[in-house]
Design a protein around this motif. Structure first.
Motif, short mmCIF file in Angstrom:
data_model
loop_
_atom_site.label_atom_id
_atom_site.label_comp_id
_atom_site.label_asym_id
_atom_site.label_seq_id
_atom_site.Cartn_x
_atom_site.Cartn_y
_atom_site.Cartn_z
N ASP A 10 0.83 -1.21 0.00
CA ASP A 10 0.00 0.00 0.00
C ASP A 10 0.86 1.26 0.00
N LEU A 11 1.96 1.24 0.74
CA LEU A 11 2.89 2.37 0.76
C LEU A 11 3.47 2.59 -0.64
N GLU A 13 2.15 1.80 -3.52
CA GLU A 13 1.10 2.34 -4.38
C GLU A 13 0.90 3.84 -4.14
N GLU A 14 0.90 4.25 -2.88
CA GLU A 14 0.75 5.67 -2.56
C GLU A 14 1.92 6.48 -3.11
N LEU A 15 3.13 5.95 -2.99
CA LEU A 15 4.30 6.66 -3.50
C LEU A 15 4.28 6.74 -5.02
N GLU A 16 3.83 5.67 -5.68
CA GLU A 16 3.73 5.70 -7.14
C GLU A 16 2.72 6.76 -7.59
N GLN A 17 1.61 6.90 -6.86
CA GLN A 17 0.63 7.94 -7.18
C GLN A 17 1.26 9.33 -7.02
N ALA A 18 2.08 9.51 -5.99
CA ALA A 18 2.73 10.79 -5.77
C ALA A 18 3.74 11.10 -6.87
N GLU A 98 -8.20 14.76 0.05
CA GLU A 98 -7.18 14.20 0.90
C GLU A 98 -7.08 15.04 2.17
#
Length: 99
Positions: A10-11, A13-18, A98
């Protein structure tokens, strides 16, 4: 409880979105070392060839589990982009809704 692998996935995925959100932005931030501090519970099954599994204890978890079978671990993760030794860049812009 949540599997440690799920927390890291999950971390990621969040970093890839950023990273995607940073494309085309004038102001970007280099992503440095990420430090996670987690309470984990260890699970080991009794049969031959069994694996040890780490579960991240969610806040508000049962106090007896928390008191008897958890350990605090720290992970230092250094993110890089595939095919590069350079750290990724992320934007500082918040995603809609967010908090």
């Amino acid at each position: 409880m949540i599997e440690l692998a799920s927390v890291i996935r999950d971390l990621r995925e969040e970093l890839e979105q950023a990273v995607v959100a940073a494309e085309g932005e004038t102001l970007r931030f280099e992503l440095g070392t990420i430090e996670l501090e987690l309470s984990v519970a260890l699970e080991r099954t009794g049969h031959a060839g069994a694996k040890v599994r780490f579960w991240v204890v969610e806040s508000g978890a049962d106090a007896t589990v928390n008191a008897t079978s958890t350990q605090l671990i720290k992970l230092a993760l250094r993110p890089t982009l595939q095919g590069s030794l350079n750290p990724p860049f992320v934007s500082g812009r918040a995603v809609h809704l967010e908090q």
